[in-house]
Structure formats: structure tokens, C-alpha cells
Design a protein around this motif. Structure first.
Motif, short mmCIF file in Angstrom:
data_model
loop_
_atom_site.label_atom_id
_atom_site.label_comp_id
_atom_site.label_asym_id
_atom_site.label_seq_id
_atom_site.Cartn_x
_atom_site.Cartn_y
_atom_site.Cartn_z
N SER A 109 -81.75 -76.54 4.15
CA SER A 109 -82.34 -77.71 3.51
C SER A 109 -83.85 -77.68 3.63
CB SER A 109 -81.81 -78.98 4.14
OG SER A 109 -80.43 -79.08 3.95
N SER A 110 -84.50 -78.12 2.58
CA SER A 110 -85.96 -78.22 2.58
C SER A 110 -86.38 -79.47 3.31
CB SER A 110 -86.47 -78.26 1.14
OG SER A 110 -86.02 -77.13 0.44
N THR A 111 -87.62 -79.47 3.75
CA THR A 111 -88.13 -80.62 4.49
C THR A 111 -88.81 -81.65 3.59
OG1 THR A 111 -90.18 -79.44 4.96
CG2 THR A 111 -88.41 -79.31 6.61
N SER A 112 -89.05 -81.28 2.32
CA SER A 112 -89.67 -82.22 1.39
C SER A 112 -89.29 -81.84 -0.03
CB SER A 112 -91.20 -82.20 1.53
OG SER A 112 -91.70 -80.98 1.01
N PRO A 113 -89.38 -82.78 -0.95
CA PRO A 113 -89.10 -82.45 -2.36
C PRO A 113 -90.01 -81.35 -2.89
CG PRO A 113 -89.13 -84.82 -2.06
CD PRO A 113 -89.62 -84.20 -0.77
N GLN B 64 -91.38 -78.91 -1.18
CA GLN B 64 -90.94 -77.64 -0.62
C GLN B 64 -89.68 -77.16 -1.34
OE1 GLN B 64 -89.69 -77.67 3.49
NE2 GLN B 64 -89.66 -75.45 3.61
N ALA B 65 -88.78 -78.06 -1.66
CA ALA B 65 -87.55 -77.70 -2.37
C ALA B 65 -87.87 -77.09 -3.73
CB ALA B 65 -86.65 -78.92 -2.52
N VAL B 66 -88.79 -77.70 -4.46
CA VAL B 66 -89.17 -77.18 -5.78
C VAL B 66 -89.80 -75.80 -5.63
CG1 VAL B 66 -90.74 -77.52 -7.73
CG2 VAL B 66 -89.37 -79.43 -6.88
N ALA B 67 -90.71 -75.65 -4.68
CA ALA B 67 -91.37 -74.36 -4.47
C ALA B 67 -90.37 -73.28 -4.09
CB ALA B 67 -92.44 -74.50 -3.38
N GLU B 68 -89.41 -73.60 -3.23
CA GLU B 68 -88.40 -72.62 -2.82
C GLU B 68 -87.50 -72.24 -3.99
OE1 GLU B 68 -86.58 -74.54 0.50
OE2 GLU B 68 -88.21 -74.00 1.85
N GLN B 69 -87.13 -73.23 -4.80
CA GLN B 69 -86.29 -72.93 -5.95
C GLN B 69 -87.03 -72.03 -6.94
OE1 GLN B 69 -84.46 -76.22 -7.96
NE2 GLN B 69 -83.79 -74.97 -9.65
N GLU B 70 -88.27 -72.35 -7.22
CA GLU B 70 -89.05 -71.55 -8.15
C GLU B 70 -89.22 -70.12 -7.64
OE1 GLU B 70 -92.59 -73.86 -8.79
OE2 GLU B 70 -91.59 -75.12 -10.29
N ALA B 71 -89.35 -69.94 -6.33
CA ALA B 71 -89.51 -68.61 -5.74
C ALA B 71 -88.25 -67.77 -5.91
CB ALA B 71 -89.88 -68.73 -4.27
#
Length: 82
Positions: free
Chosen positions: A34-38, A40-47
């Protein structure tokens, strides 16, 4: 009471690869922490997305180490699956 976050997946999950090959995907590859922030979640998904906007992970043989193909977890929204 258990929640959906309490689900434990096996290390290897049976899957059919992009070319029809039967193999296994790693739970950690398709269920990242799980990401710690929205943001971070978007950045991880895009990566995770490739140039076509797809999220592909390795497809493994039964030994869990030999890569035998790829498995598409996510296809760009609005695009049909191949």
C-alpha cells in the motif's frame, strides 16, 4: 472481523500469460504494498506502466524463478484487450 485487506495470497498464483502459456505470477508483483499517499500511489502506478499504458509482470514456470513469458495485469482504460 476480517477485511479485504486481511486476505493472504499464495506466493505464486496460477495465471495464463499474454501468449496463452500457463504459468505463475508472484503475488508481490500484482499486489504491491500500500502507498502512503494518493500522490505516491499515482506515481507508483505510472512507474509500472509500459509505453502502451499496460502493466505487465513476469510469468514464471512452476519453479518460481524461470521466466516463461509475461502477464498483463492492467490494460490502458478504454482500450480493448488483445
Amino acid at each position: 472481523m476480517p477485511t479485504s485487506l486481511d486476505v493472504v495470497f499464495p506466493d505464486l498464483i496460477l495465471a495464463v500469460g499474454d501468449d496463452g502459456t500457463e504459468g505463475y505470477v508472484r503475488a508481490a508483483d500484482i499486489n504491491p504494498p500500500s502507498s502512503t499517499s494518493p500522490e505516491q500511489a499515482v506515481a507508483e502506478q505510472e512507474a509500472r506502466l509500459d509505453a502502451n499504458g499496460d502493466w505487465k509482470v513476469p510469468l514464471y514456470a512452476e519453479d518460481g524463478t524461470t521466466v516463461i513469458g509475461t502477464y498483463t495485469v492492467y490494460v490502458k482504460v478504454g482500450e480493448p484487450r488483445p
